[in-house]
Design a protein around this motif. Sequence first.
Motif, mmCIF file in Angstrom:
data_model
loop_
_atom_site.group_PDB
_atom_site.id
_atom_site.type_symbol
_atom_site.label_atom_id
_atom_site.label_comp_id
_atom_site.label_asym_id
_atom_site.label_seq_id
_atom_site.Cartn_x
_atom_site.Cartn_y
_atom_site.Cartn_z
ATOM 1 N N SER A 87 0.829 -1.214 0.000
ATOM 2 C CA SER A 87 0.000 0.000 0.000
ATOM 3 C C SER A 87 0.860 1.261 0.000
ATOM 4 C CB SER A 87 -0.965 0.000 1.180
ATOM 5 O OG SER A 87 -0.270 0.091 2.397
ATOM 6 N N VAL A 88 1.992 1.226 0.699
ATOM 7 C CA VAL A 88 2.912 2.371 0.683
ATOM 8 C C VAL A 88 3.518 2.513 -0.714
ATOM 9 C CG1 VAL A 88 5.060 3.296 1.636
ATOM 10 C CG2 VAL A 88 3.414 2.200 3.145
ATOM 11 N N TRP A 89 3.864 1.398 -1.324
ATOM 12 C CA TRP A 89 4.414 1.402 -2.694
ATOM 13 C C TRP A 89 3.420 2.052 -3.647
ATOM 14 C CZ3 TRP A 89 9.111 -0.192 -4.677
ATOM 15 C CH2 TRP A 89 9.195 -0.371 -6.049
ATOM 16 N N GLU A 90 2.157 1.622 -3.544
ATOM 17 C CA GLU A 90 1.102 2.145 -4.415
ATOM 18 C C GLU A 90 0.912 3.650 -4.206
ATOM 19 O OE1 GLU A 90 -1.526 1.373 -7.435
ATOM 20 O OE2 GLU A 90 -0.512 -0.246 -6.388
ATOM 21 N N GLU A 91 0.918 4.077 -2.963
ATOM 22 C CA GLU A 91 0.735 5.503 -2.655
ATOM 23 C C GLU A 91 1.887 6.346 -3.190
ATOM 24 O OE1 GLU A 91 0.766 8.348 1.244
ATOM 25 O OE2 GLU A 91 -0.140 6.365 1.457
ATOM 26 N N ARG A 92 3.110 5.872 -3.021
ATOM 27 C CA ARG A 92 4.275 6.602 -3.528
ATOM 28 C C ARG A 92 4.262 6.665 -5.049
ATOM 29 N NH1 ARG A 92 5.524 10.330 -1.140
ATOM 30 N NH2 ARG A 92 3.491 9.959 -0.353
ATOM 31 N N MET A 93 3.783 5.603 -5.693
ATOM 32 C CA MET A 93 3.686 5.615 -7.158
ATOM 33 C C MET A 93 2.708 6.683 -7.622
ATOM 34 S SD MET A 93 3.916 1.682 -8.464
ATOM 35 C CE MET A 93 3.206 2.165 -10.007
ATOM 36 N N LYS A 94 1.610 6.858 -6.916
ATOM 37 C CA LYS A 94 0.634 7.891 -7.296
ATOM 38 C C LYS A 94 1.251 9.281 -7.232
ATOM 39 C CE LYS A 94 -3.470 5.341 -5.915
ATOM 40 N NZ LYS A 94 -4.502 5.203 -4.899
ATOM 41 N N HIS A 95 2.148 9.503 -6.274
ATOM 42 C CA HIS A 95 2.796 10.814 -6.156
ATOM 43 C C HIS A 95 3.919 10.987 -7.170
ATOM 44 C CE1 HIS A 95 0.314 11.485 -2.836
ATOM 45 N NE2 HIS A 95 1.170 11.430 -1.844
ATOM 46 N N TYR A 96 4.624 9.898 -7.459
ATOM 47 C CA TYR A 96 5.793 9.980 -8.325
ATOM 48 C C TYR A 96 5.436 10.045 -9.804
ATOM 49 C CZ TYR A 96 9.770 8.329 -11.024
ATOM 50 O OH TYR A 96 10.739 8.202 -11.971
ATOM 51 N N TRP A 97 4.445 9.296 -10.228
ATOM 52 C CA TRP A 97 4.198 9.134 -11.661
ATOM 53 C C TRP A 97 3.936 10.439 -12.405
ATOM 54 C CZ3 TRP A 97 6.016 4.531 -11.641
ATOM 55 C CH2 TRP A 97 6.158 3.874 -12.854
ATOM 56 N N PRO A 98 3.199 11.390 -11.847
ATOM 57 C CA PRO A 98 2.990 12.641 -12.603
ATOM 58 C C PRO A 98 4.265 13.441 -12.882
ATOM 59 C CG PRO A 98 1.341 12.422 -10.885
ATOM 60 C CD PRO A 98 2.344 11.332 -10.658
ATOM 61 N N ILE A 99 5.301 13.284 -12.074
ATOM 62 C CA ILE A 99 6.532 14.051 -12.318
ATOM 63 C C ILE A 99 7.517 13.294 -13.201
ATOM 64 C CG2 ILE A 99 6.346 15.390 -10.182
ATOM 65 C CD1 ILE A 99 8.587 13.605 -9.033
ATOM 66 N N SER A 100 7.192 12.060 -13.538
ATOM 67 C CA SER A 100 8.079 11.284 -14.405
ATOM 68 C C SER A 100 7.553 11.292 -15.832
ATOM 69 C CB SER A 100 8.197 9.842 -13.898
ATOM 70 O OG SER A 100 7.040 9.114 -14.230
ATOM 71 N N SER A 101 8.356 10.783 -16.733
ATOM 72 C CA SER A 101 7.944 10.649 -18.136
ATOM 73 C C SER A 101 7.552 9.217 -18.460
ATOM 74 C CB SER A 101 9.084 11.089 -19.049
ATOM 75 O OG SER A 101 9.366 12.451 -18.882
ATOM 76 N N LEU A 102 7.438 8.396 -17.439
ATOM 77 C CA LEU A 102 7.108 6.993 -17.639
ATOM 78 C C LEU A 102 5.641 6.832 -18.019
ATOM 79 C CD1 LEU A 102 9.110 5.581 -14.625
ATOM 80 C CD2 LEU A 102 9.722 5.429 -17.027
ATOM 81 N N GLY A 103 5.356 5.753 -18.745
ATOM 82 C CA GLY A 103 4.013 5.529 -19.254
ATOM 83 C C GLY A 103 3.203 4.561 -18.411
ATOM 84 N N ASP A 104 2.029 4.232 -18.919
ATOM 85 C CA ASP A 104 1.117 3.338 -18.214
ATOM 86 C C ASP A 104 1.648 1.908 -18.144
ATOM 87 O OD1 ASP A 104 -0.662 5.396 -17.742
ATOM 88 O OD2 ASP A 104 -1.830 5.004 -19.561
ATOM 89 N N GLY A 105 2.360 1.475 -19.161
ATOM 90 C CA GLY A 105 2.933 0.137 -19.141
ATOM 91 C C GLY A 105 3.923 -0.032 -18.005
ATOM 92 N N GLU A 106 4.790 0.948 -17.833
ATOM 93 C CA GLU A 106 5.761 0.909 -16.735
ATOM 94 C C GLU A 106 5.057 0.994 -15.382
ATOM 95 O OE1 GLU A 106 7.443 2.248 -20.413
ATOM 96 O OE2 GLU A 106 6.200 3.514 -19.153
ATOM 97 N N ARG A 107 4.002 1.771 -15.325
ATOM 98 C CA ARG A 107 3.251 1.898 -14.073
ATOM 99 C C ARG A 107 2.669 0.546 -13.664
ATOM 100 N NH1 ARG A 107 -1.589 6.083 -13.535
ATOM 101 N NH2 ARG A 107 0.016 7.238 -14.598
ATOM 102 N N GLU A 108 2.102 -0.161 -14.619
ATOM 103 C CA GLU A 108 1.506 -1.469 -14.308
ATOM 104 C C GLU A 108 2.579 -2.478 -13.889
ATOM 105 O OE1 GLU A 108 -1.247 -4.287 -13.544
ATOM 106 O OE2 GLU A 108 -1.556 -2.143 -13.839
ATOM 107 N N ILE A 109 3.710 -2.460 -14.562
ATOM 108 C CA ILE A 109 4.813 -3.354 -14.195
ATOM 109 C C ILE A 109 5.266 -3.069 -12.765
ATOM 110 C CG2 ILE A 109 7.243 -3.911 -14.668
ATOM 111 C CD1 ILE A 109 6.545 -3.312 -17.663
ATOM 112 N N MET A 110 5.443 -1.803 -12.445
ATOM 113 C CA MET A 110 5.907 -1.443 -11.111
ATOM 114 C C MET A 110 4.831 -1.681 -10.048
ATOM 115 S SD MET A 110 9.002 -0.848 -11.480
ATOM 116 C CE MET A 110 9.411 -0.213 -9.868
ATOM 117 N N ARG A 111 3.574 -1.515 -10.411
ATOM 118 C CA ARG A 111 2.497 -1.802 -9.460
ATOM 119 C C ARG A 111 2.489 -3.285 -9.102
ATOM 120 N NH1 ARG A 111 -2.119 -3.921 -9.139
ATOM 121 N NH2 ARG A 111 -2.295 -4.425 -11.330
#
Length: 170
Positions: A87-111
């Motif tokens: 849950s902490v991982w998921e929450e940090r991803m929500k904060h980090y993803w908008p400032i990165s240039s990574l896409g949805d595919g990378e988001r799903e892999i990391m989730r």
Amino acid sequence: MKWIGALILLCATTWGGFEFARRLRERPKQIRQLKNALQVMEAEILYGQAPVIEACEKVATQVPAPLCFFFDDFSKQLKECSSSLSSVWEERMKHYWPISSLGDGEREIMRQFGQTLGQHDFTSQQKHIRLALSHLERELEEALEQQKRYGTMVKSLGFLLGLLLVLLFI
């Protein structure tokens, strides 16, 4: 006054095209950094036998911004709260993803990786890290293809769209 507005419109659309091209250019670079971060994490967890918090702290010192912010915040939040690791991982991803240039595919892999992190023995954890790395490699190839295909086109398209709008409004 009309010409000033036309110039502002042209500059704004050109800037938008260049910004989109920058994100296309940054995506492969950040995927490589993400792969590097997972390899460092693998080494720390498997060979250094460090807990996830310490592994993430070491990863944060070895990867450049903006990825270092994700791992640093993740390790700090794990120390401070009693929430589950995923849950902490998921929450940090929500904060980090908008400032990165990574896409949805990378988001799903990391989730998916975050859901398995810390849940298994060393051998299984290594398999999950290797799986995430192989998926990121596929995303890297796709990102490089998109950058090559669309990089210069979106720059030109931004300018030409602005020019078209100026001509329509004048």
